[in-house]
Scaffold this motif. Structure first.
Motif, PDB file in Angstrom:
ATOM      1  N   TRP A 188      -0.610 -11.252 -19.434  1.00 51.42           N
ATOM      2  CA  TRP A 188      -0.070 -12.557 -19.836  1.00 51.42           C
ATOM      3  C   TRP A 188      -1.042 -13.281 -20.759  1.00 51.42           C
ATOM      4  CZ3 TRP A 188      -2.422 -17.234 -18.402  1.00 51.42           C
ATOM      5  CH2 TRP A 188      -1.680 -18.401 -18.619  1.00 51.42           C
ATOM      6  N   ASP A 229       2.916 -21.039 -15.064  1.00 48.91           N
ATOM      7  CA  ASP A 229       3.829 -20.565 -16.102  1.00 48.91           C
ATOM      8  C   ASP A 229       4.958 -19.732 -15.506  1.00 48.91           C
ATOM      9  OD1 ASP A 229       4.292 -20.321 -19.046  1.00 48.91           O
ATOM     10  OD2 ASP A 229       4.060 -18.190 -18.616  1.00 48.91           O
ATOM     11  N   TYR A 257      -5.486 -20.840 -19.935  1.00 46.72           N
ATOM     12  CA  TYR A 257      -5.442 -19.396 -19.705  1.00 46.72           C
ATOM     13  C   TYR A 257      -5.942 -19.030 -18.312  1.00 46.72           C
ATOM     14  CZ  TYR A 257      -4.793 -18.933 -24.753  1.00 46.72           C
ATOM     15  OH  TYR A 257      -4.313 -19.002 -26.031  1.00 46.72           O
ATOM     16  N   MET A 317       4.782 -19.234 -29.010  1.00 46.91           N
ATOM     17  CA  MET A 317       3.759 -18.473 -28.288  1.00 46.91           C
ATOM     18  C   MET A 317       3.442 -17.218 -29.086  1.00 46.91           C
ATOM     19  SD  MET A 317       3.904 -16.824 -24.451  1.00 46.91           S
ATOM     20  CE  MET A 317       4.291 -18.405 -23.736  1.00 46.91           C
ATOM     21  N   HIS A 353      -1.491 -19.287 -15.219  1.00 46.77           N
ATOM     22  CA  HIS A 353      -0.567 -18.137 -15.186  1.00 46.77           C
ATOM     23  C   HIS A 353       0.491 -18.336 -14.108  1.00 46.77           C
ATOM     24  CE1 HIS A 353       0.937 -14.079 -14.686  1.00 46.77           C
ATOM     25  NE2 HIS A 353       0.328 -13.932 -13.515  1.00 46.77           N
ATOM     26  N   ARG A 407      -0.620 -14.300 -24.808  1.00 43.27           N
ATOM     27  CA  ARG A 407      -0.764 -15.692 -25.261  1.00 43.27           C
ATOM     28  C   ARG A 407      -1.861 -15.852 -26.308  1.00 43.27           C
ATOM     29  NH1 ARG A 407       1.350 -19.985 -22.074  1.00 43.27           N
ATOM     30  NH2 ARG A 407      -0.459 -21.249 -22.647  1.00 43.27           N
TER      31      ARG A 407
END
Length: 465
Positions: free
Chosen positions: A148, A122, A114, A1, A119, A152
């Motif tokens: 976040w 994740d 994304y 990542m 999110h 990423r």
């Protein structure tokens, strides 16, 4: 990542001049627009498109305005926009290929990684969010999502305050101050984001007459008990969150001074929302109708979420008119002078909060001589909000400048009502980045020679990843 990278000063400049093909797109402010652009740029470059990297210049931290401490919120207020209208919304790949083109589908699929839902997945919180009825996230939770996504996507940030913005050869140069250090950053284009500095309509004194920032700092520390009757100036979402905090959270009596007859809510039917998600046909409306649409749905209106909370309290009243001045009486209270219908009246309060928002033309005050002359020439000699609004092209930039100056906060009139806010961040990033791909028009499929040479290889690589 990948990780978000902060460049300390002085920097070893990775883009020695703006003519270099690798020069980035510069963004003032590391908020939702900068992050949406960084995510889309990362996705497009992974899909083989030659789009610029995004570099944000930020004086604080990523998504700072959505957290407590920067003067726009206490972090606990709920988001006024649906969280599904996230960094990729509306997830339309048509700017990069037609409906049957696999590259367009790949761009959409990569963007979905994304999303707000991505999110939560994740973090292992997606099922809990669904089970709770998909509640609106707080501003702090939204800031966590933005952070976040920035990490990423590998958003690169330059720390510091922008002191100046000047046109360079085929690009822009920003002068950045970080403490005692000053440096310059070069880019192919410049995008101005964020609300800008507060432009109060009444002079604040930091005690009885407050700006938005003053209020949130005071509310965080603890609003004094003597502030029982509060007047809030303004009727947009900035004012709405303050009114909700005062009336619902702190049980204070609130009077809102609004320029219109009452406190209107934003229209949320499918008919209004269509133009926010897809502004097709927007430019075909008369300017008068476009201005009326913006006024009724996005400017000087409270979100329906705020309206629903206020419906349960008796603590809120309103006064139509505009505040023309304030003065303190002998008892320490504030007398608010309100003009309406050719008459003036006085309203008394313990505390006044000016929540009229920022100045969208603030960036003109940091332009260098060359940039200022070019902007004036592009606008016909005079820089006004109306002139800038009418000059915004499809890439959300001021038409006629030698290098792109994207100002999405002023793009609603010319290009669509969703660009200044959170309603269509994915479309915003498409419009802006397509301007940097040769022969690509925003909203149209890229020309064949602008696409990756071997789509099958790109798609096979994506499947392996």
């Amino acid at each position: 990542m990948s990780s978000s990278t902060t460049l300390s000063h002085p920097v070893a400049e990775p883009w020695p001049n703006a003519r270099h093909s690798g020069a980035p797109l510069l963004v003032i402010g590391a908020g939702p627009k900068a992050i949406a652009l960084a995510v889309k740029s990362s996705v497009l470059r992974a899909a083989g498109f030659d789009v610029p990297e995004v570099v944000a210049v930020e004086r604080d931290r990523t998504a700072a305005n959505w957290r407590e401490g920067r003067g726009w919120t206490n972090g606990l207020q709920r988001l006024g926009t649906l969280p599904e209208k996230d960094l990729g919304f509306p997830y339309d790949g048509s700017a990069w290929g037609d409906a049957d083109d696999p590259i367009a589908g790949e761009v959409v699929q990569r963007m979905a990684a994304y999303s707000w839902a991505g999110h939560l997945r994740d973090r292992g919180a997606y099922a809990r969010w669904i089970d709770r009825g998909r509640p609106q996230p707080s501003h702090r939770e939204w800031a966590d999502y933005l952070q976040w996504a920035a990490v990423r996507a590998g958003l690169r940030t330059v720390n510091g305050q922008v002191l100046g913005a000047e046109l360079a050869d085929d690009g822009w140069t920003l002068t950045v101050q970080d403490g005692e250090l000053r440096s310059q950053v070069h880019g192919r284009g410049l995008l101005v984001s964020g609300p800008g500095p507060v432009a109060p309509v009444v002079a604040p004194d930091g005690t009885r007459v407050l700006t938005t920032g003053d209020f949130w700092r005071l509310a965080t520390e603890g609003l004094p008990d003597w502030a029982r009757q509060v007047t809030v100036v303004g009727a947009g979402e900035t004012a709405g969150t303050i009114v909700r905090e005062l009336a619902v959270g702190l049980d204070r009596q609130v009077t809102v001074v609004t320029p219109r007859a009452t406190l209107y809510s934003r229209g949320e039917s499918v008919f209004e929302n269509r133009y926010y998600s897809d502004p097709t046909g927007w430019s075909g409306l008369t300017e008068a109708d476009r201005r009326e649409f913006i006024r009724r749905t996005d400017r000087a209106v409270f979100s329906q979420d705020v309206q629903a909370d206020l419906a349960g309290t008796k603590n809120v009243a309103w006064e139509p008119g505009r505040v023309v001045g304030t003065r303190q009486d002998g008892a320490g209270r504030v007398e608010v002078e309100i003009a309406y219908g050719g008459r003036q009246r006085v309203h008394s309060a313990d505390l006044v909060v000016d929540a009229t928002g920022g100045d969208p033309l603030w960036f003109t005050r940091i332009l260098g001589p060359r940039a200022d002359d070019a902007l004036r020439a592009a606008l016909g000699g005079t820089v006004t909000r109306e002139h800038v609004e009418r000059a915004i092209d499809a890439s959300l930039a001021v038409a006629g400048l030698p290098a792109p100056l994207h100002v999405p906060n002023l793009a609603a009139l010319a290009q669509g009502p969703g660009f200044p806010n959170l309603s269509s961040l994915g479309l915003l990033s498409d419009r802006v980045l397509a301007a940097y791909v040769p022969s690509v028009c925003p909203g149209l499929a890229p020309a064949a020679d602008d696409r990756p040479a071997d789509l099958s290889a790109v798609n096979q690589g994506a499947a392996q990843r």
